[in-house]
Write an enzyme that holds these catalytic residues in place. Structure first.
Site, mmCIF file in Angstrom:
data_model
loop_
_atom_site.group_PDB
_atom_site.id
_atom_site.type_symbol
_atom_site.label_atom_id
_atom_site.label_comp_id
_atom_site.label_asym_id
_atom_site.label_seq_id
_atom_site.Cartn_x
_atom_site.Cartn_y
_atom_site.Cartn_z
ATOM 1 N N SER A 235 0.840 -1.190 0.000
ATOM 2 C CA SER A 235 0.000 0.000 0.000
ATOM 3 C C SER A 235 0.875 1.240 0.000
ATOM 4 C CB SER A 235 -0.881 0.002 1.259
ATOM 5 O OG SER A 235 -1.554 1.231 1.407
ATOM 6 N N TYR B 37 -2.908 -0.236 10.219
ATOM 7 C CA TYR B 37 -2.755 -0.712 8.846
ATOM 8 C C TYR B 37 -1.412 -0.265 8.281
ATOM 9 C CZ TYR B 37 -4.052 -1.588 3.955
ATOM 10 O OH TYR B 37 -4.100 -2.039 2.654
#
Length: 233
Positions: free
Chosen positions: A129, A142
């Site tokens: 990501s 995250y």
């Protein structure tokens, strides 16, 4: 690595990016795709699709799938979660993020590395990501897990080079999936992202920067930190 004729395994294949990977692999001529997920009820078996139940947080489950899929030459680590855990919130949120988004792909890659070697080397694709590099206080867990997964992916790339295994990391910002449904921002279509990743595998590329925000953030890492985080003043 040629996608045509290969056997692949995709984690988190029941929806979103994982489902898109299955579709794009078949479109590119993969001979067989093991489509894995905790819940395989939504995965339709077919001549080239083999659903397998897989919980990447459970070592026994990972081991069982590896024993059933000894012909895999391309592994796609896609399964993940987003709990919106924060650094100063309950610790169990951080642990869930790390167990799924960091330890999960590490477990799966470790189990399949010998299988890939036996099948000629092959490739590993790991979904990361833009948040591997950019923190968001509202989803810090995250970001922490994806940063750890990025470091692990770099280490795996070096360790598996000797057996001829390509390791490709895929970084991206917002993708049009259920996880991002509440965010009104430009989003990449999951099939477009999967296509980029598979093209990178075929070209032998170690990294995919899936959208403009990701490319901008990576380019900014060498600069003044305050440009990435204007709130620091």
């Amino acid at each position: 690595m040629e996608i045509t004729g290969t056997t692949a395994l995709v984690t988190g294949a029941n929806r979103g990016i994982g489902k898109a990977f299955v579709e794009e692999l078949l479109e590119r001529g993969a001979a067989k795709v093991y489509a894995t997920a905790r819940d395989v009820a939504g995965i339709t078996a077919g001549p080239r699709i083999v659903p397998l139940r897989l919980d990447i947080t459970d070592q026994e489950s990972v081991t069982a799938v590896a024993r059933a899929a000894t012909d895999v030459a391309l592994l796609v680590n896609n399964a993940g979660i987003g709990t919106r855990a924060t650094i100063f919130g309950p610790e169990d949120g951080l642990r869930r993020e790390l167990d799924t988004n960091f330890f999960g792909p590490v477990r799966v890659t470790r189990e399949f590395a010998p299988i890939l070697a036996a099948n000629g080397g092959g490739a590993v694709v790991t979904m990361l990501s833009v948040m591997s590099w950019l923190a968001n206080p509202m989803a810090a867990g995250y970001s922490v897990a994806k940063a750890a997964a990025w470091a692990a992916t770099n280490a795996q790339r070096l360790e598996l080079a000797g057996q001829g295994t390509l390791v490709t990391a895929v970084h991206v910002g917002a993708v049009d999936t259920a996880m991002m449904a509440d965010f009104d921002v430009p989003k990449t279509h999951p099939n477009a992202l999967a296509a980029q990743a598979l093209e990178a595998v075929e070209a032998g590329e170690p990294e995919v920067l899936g959208d403009a925000p990701t490319r901008q953030v990576k380019a900014a890492l060498a600069g003044d930190l305050r440009k990435l985080y204007p709130e620091l003043g």
